[in-house]
Design a protein around this motif. Sequence first.
Motif, short mmCIF file in Angstrom:
data_model
loop_
_atom_site.label_atom_id
_atom_site.label_comp_id
_atom_site.label_asym_id
_atom_site.label_seq_id
_atom_site.Cartn_x
_atom_site.Cartn_y
_atom_site.Cartn_z
N GLY A 247 12.38 0.62 -21.80
CA GLY A 247 13.62 -0.11 -21.56
C GLY A 247 13.61 -0.89 -20.26
O GLY A 247 14.28 -1.92 -20.14
N GLY B 5 18.53 7.51 -25.70
CA GLY B 5 17.37 6.66 -25.93
C GLY B 5 16.13 7.53 -26.06
O GLY B 5 16.21 8.73 -26.32
N GLY C 80 14.27 -5.91 -27.52
CA GLY C 80 14.73 -4.75 -28.26
C GLY C 80 14.38 -4.85 -29.73
O GLY C 80 14.07 -5.93 -30.26
N ARG D 153 11.70 2.63 -29.61
CA ARG D 153 10.59 2.01 -28.89
C ARG D 153 9.92 0.97 -29.77
O ARG D 153 9.54 1.26 -30.90
#
Length: 335
Positions: A45, A184, A325, A330
């Motif tokens: 991220g 996340g 994204g 991931r």
Amino acid sequence: MDPLEGRVSRTAVWTGADIEMREVPVPALCDGDVLVRVRLATVCGSDLHTVSGRRCGPVPSVLGHEGVGEIVAVGPHATSDVGERVVWSVTRVCHECDRCRSGRTAKCRSVTKVGHEPFTGPWPLSGTYSEYIVLPAGTELVPVPDLLPDVVAAPAACATATAAAVIDAAGYLEGRRVVVCGAGMLGVTAVAMCVEVGAEVAVLDVDARRTAWAERFGAVADEGGPVDVALDFSGSSEAIAALVPRLDIGGRLVLAGSVAPAAAVPVDPEAVVRGWLTISGVHNYEPRHLREAVAFLTRTVAVHPWAELVDAPVPLDVLGEVLHGGPGLRAAVAP
């Protein structure tokens, strides 16, 4: 003759505006250096924050710090073997300064970091979005067992190792009430680690899809109430402010998501004193945490659906398409 003479690496260079593909000469290896062919890289991220302007970094640079690869050449006195499949630490440290000697290598006074260095500096092939990466002496390398697929091993170098460092800071967890804020990749990994040691784990996230992922790894949806331990991966000042009052006597709050400027969080010092509360932060991790990460993934590869957290890899040429994204936790690149 130098066996690397004339070898080039297809490398994605971040220019500050877009990704530019270049053929970069592979340098001669210095004492202790290792050259790795990147098999798979995952997109942290923090790189998404870089390209969106939320995080500052050198320009131009080669981004990417999560990856798995095969050693193809070593410099003099390197202790690794050609042919080994490895993951590597984000940090490259001196092991000699006062911070390193005290056990805080994550904050080495001369630290350099994979995927964070200027392309025009002495370490141009420093990121994983590249066919090859040079890992200088002082970079921790950990062999990857055969039973661990690339797609599971690649996040070890940041997400899994950082989660291990957070769990370390949280202390004894068996039987304790834990809330994980931010589901996340790091949060989901922390959930699995807490569950493995016998904690009661709740998850808190504004994204129902992410909450569902955490529940697949052993958490339950958070319903509020007191907790013994709170782990924050969201970096949200509002969320952190709501976690502090929930800490029971002797409670611990560990912050790992606050890596960019945000609003200050009010803390009542009397509540901290009377409640014997501990608030701590984790940034980067120690070499032992990377080793623990690989061991943890090896133990749980048949227990949890780790591979499903990572999107199907894209070629290096279309890296720009996933640097904003993707559907999974991931994105992945196969250089």
